[in-house]
Design a protein around this motif. Sequence first.
Motif, PDB file in Angstrom:
ATOM      1  N   ARG A  19     -32.480 -48.516  68.724  1.00  0.00           N
ATOM      2  CA  ARG A  19     -32.731 -47.137  69.162  1.00  0.00           C
ATOM      3  C   ARG A  19     -34.231 -46.864  69.277  1.00  0.00           C
ATOM      4  O   ARG A  19     -34.674 -46.153  70.190  1.00  0.00           O
ATOM      5  CB  ARG A  19     -32.072 -46.152  68.191  1.00  0.00           C
ATOM      6  CG  ARG A  19     -30.559 -46.123  68.264  1.00  0.00           C
ATOM      7  CD  ARG A  19     -30.001 -44.941  67.496  1.00  0.00           C
ATOM      8  NE  ARG A  19     -30.203 -45.099  66.062  1.00  0.00           N
ATOM      9  CZ  ARG A  19     -29.312 -45.641  65.231  1.00  0.00           C
ATOM     10  NH1 ARG A  19     -28.164 -46.081  65.704  1.00  0.00           N
ATOM     11  NH2 ARG A  19     -29.567 -45.728  63.934  1.00  0.00           N
ATOM     12  N   GLY A  20     -35.001 -47.423  68.358  1.00  0.00           N
ATOM     13  CA  GLY A  20     -36.448 -47.241  68.427  1.00  0.00           C
ATOM     14  C   GLY A  20     -37.047 -47.849  69.678  1.00  0.00           C
ATOM     15  O   GLY A  20     -37.897 -47.226  70.338  1.00  0.00           O
ATOM     16  N   GLY A  23     -36.211 -45.751  72.678  1.00  0.00           N
ATOM     17  CA  GLY A  23     -37.059 -44.559  72.719  1.00  0.00           C
ATOM     18  C   GLY A  23     -38.448 -44.861  73.265  1.00  0.00           C
ATOM     19  O   GLY A  23     -38.995 -44.092  74.071  1.00  0.00           O
ATOM     20  N   VAL A  26     -38.175 -45.473  77.089  1.00  0.00           N
ATOM     21  CA  VAL A  26     -37.977 -44.212  77.805  1.00  0.00           C
ATOM     22  C   VAL A  26     -39.282 -43.434  77.887  1.00  0.00           C
ATOM     23  O   VAL A  26     -39.654 -42.892  78.943  1.00  0.00           O
ATOM     24  CB  VAL A  26     -36.884 -43.362  77.116  1.00  0.00           C
ATOM     25  CG1 VAL A  26     -36.855 -41.953  77.699  1.00  0.00           C
ATOM     26  CG2 VAL A  26     -35.524 -44.030  77.275  1.00  0.00           C
ATOM     27  N   LEU A  27     -40.029 -43.392  76.788  1.00  0.00           N
ATOM     28  CA  LEU A  27     -41.301 -42.677  76.774  1.00  0.00           C
ATOM     29  C   LEU A  27     -42.295 -43.299  77.755  1.00  0.00           C
ATOM     30  O   LEU A  27     -42.984 -42.584  78.497  1.00  0.00           O
ATOM     31  CB  LEU A  27     -41.881 -42.679  75.356  1.00  0.00           C
ATOM     32  CG  LEU A  27     -43.244 -41.994  75.189  1.00  0.00           C
ATOM     33  CD1 LEU A  27     -43.131 -40.511  75.514  1.00  0.00           C
ATOM     34  CD2 LEU A  27     -43.761 -42.184  73.769  1.00  0.00           C
TER      35      LEU A  27
END
Length: 266
Positions: A19-20, A23, A26-27
Amino acid sequence: MSAVATLPVRRRVSPKLTRGLIGVVVLLVLAELVSRLGIIPENILPPMSRVLLDTAGLIVNPAFLGDVGSTLTAWAIGLGIAIVIAVPAGLVLGSFRIAYEASSAVVEFMRPIPSVALIPLAILVFGLGTDMKIALVVYASLWPIFFNTVYGVRDVDPIAKETARTFRLSRVGILARVSLPYAAPLAATGVRISAAIALIVTISAELLAGSASGIGSYILRISSGGGDTSLVFAGTIVAGLLGMLVNGVLVAIEKKIFAWKKEGVA
């Protein structure tokens, strides 16, 4: 032996890590789109693809690696001195309430003073070299280690102390053989917190004081010289990666040394 027993064991990827990473991706994609579409001018927010390329270039740039070495040297020396001072002080003051109460006024006065506020004084006393950065790191790193050690000592099981006394251990013996082992996990947590603080303070001192070398000095040279904003972001990313690396190493060391914490005390 059965065929099933010979199959290699596959380690599952941590969902938290997955998940990290998602993230972060995506950023980066959003930042790339914002820059490419002109929502934010490229001179303020350069495309992340260019920033990542510049980051890769910095990692293999000998001159920049010299700046990284300067930052890490001040960081390591300052943190080491802080550990040498804070752990014994925490053991002693945490064990003797009268001594702690006598020093509490000085401690409570000094603790809230931000390290960056001491930069002008540090420059006057130590100049702009490595000594200035080390002094600020020592001051900033002391407090988490000191207070965690104090709390660890105060949390020692009273029965363990009484047992040590029945074996006629001296106060120094009780400190070394009972209080220190009990307080060590909390002190190690303080070291990990201080390691991150020390890195922040080192780079901040280089940036604000205009030090001759270091990651902060590199960022200052690029930004003040009207250089490429992408290189400024790249230097910042390297600083962040260093912080993650330091924290990861210290977490791994803690898990290795204090594995008994998870297993519990029999």
